[in-house]
Design a protein around this motif. Structure first.
Motif: not given
Length: 264
Positions: A70-80
């Motif tokens: 559920k985390v989506s932020h430009k300064n958090v590594v994106r889970l693929i």
């Protein structure tokens, strides 16, 4: 506030894109697992194969995974993507081969070409110029604020440190390894393992070390240490406890190649 479009990825596919998790594809090995570089749908990705820990709580793993998704932020590594798959393997037990079931847990995220922040912090100073350092500090603060304030129940990192701040090609910071501290600490060997990792202990607030107390202040304490290390280096951090505020500011200004008041 969006949500990751991460997906379930088979272990067979992950083995294919990492050459069966070969050493030549390995780009790092940390407290939580080994990291491999692979290419998925034309994109470089980091494949973290989590270490096997006795007593891993499946419910805790799925809870932390839901937080990551559920985390989506430009300064958090994106889970693929992620993999949670059991395999039967022959393992030695009392000198005899035994067929055992083993659960493989793998997390796939965007590949950060700039490496981790700790690689840029020396004893004397951070090797990056001040404008870059300022943007790293600012971005890390924004990413952490997102984790703490974007949902009814805050997401605590609990292992925020320079090695968990990753940088992209433009040196933009992204927070990584969210939730893995809680996953490890929930295992039978987790607490012992955590307290033998000196680097992690330096970032832990005294109320946790003494009493196991957890709040938002845990991550804020860790963030403060990261900021001090970026501004003054590892030795500057070690000595700041015996310095007056004026002495610390003087040290930071001396080490900086650019005036700090530019962004104040």
């Amino acid at each position: 506030m969006g949500e990751n479009s991460s997906r379930d990825i088979t272990l067979q596919l992950l083995e294919a894109i990492t050459n069966n998790f070969s050493e030549d594809r390995k780009v790092g090995s940390g407290e939580y697992g080994d990291v491999y570089r692979g290419v998925l749908d034309g994109e470089d990705i980091a494949v973290k194969k989590l270490h096997f820990l006795e007593g891993t709580d499946d419910r805790q793993f799925h809870y932390e995974l839901r937080n990551l998704i559920k985390v989506s932020h430009k300064n958090v590594v994106r889970l693929i993507g992620y993999c949670y798959e059991s395999r039967h393997k022959y393992m030695e037990h009392n000198g005899e081969p035994v067929l055992a079931k083993r659960m493989e847990r793998v997390l796939c995220s965007e590949y950060m070409h700039g490496g981790s922040l700790d690689k840029h912090i020396a004893d004397e100073s951070c090797g990056l110029d001040w404008p870059t350092c300022y943007e790293i500090i600012k971005g890390t603060c924004e990413g952490l604020n997102h984790l703490h304030t974007s949902w009814d129940k805050p997401i605590f990192h609990l292992d925020l440190k320079a090695s968990n701040i990753l940088l992209d090609n433009s040196m933009k910071p992204k927070i990584s390894d969210i939730g893995l501290f809680k996953l490890v600490s929930s295992t039978k060997t987790g607490i012992k393992e955590i307290f033998t990792r000196r680097q992690s202990i330096w970032y832990m607030p005294p109320e946790y070390i003494d009493m196991g107390f957890i709040s938002k202040k845990f991550d804020v304490f860790s963030l403060g240490i990261i900021i001090i290390k970026v501004m003054a280096g590892n030795l500057g951090y070690s000595n700041c406890g015996i310095m007056s505020p004026k002495e610390f500011i003087k040290l930071v200004r001396k080490k900086s190649s650019s005036p700090y008041h530019e962004h104040s």
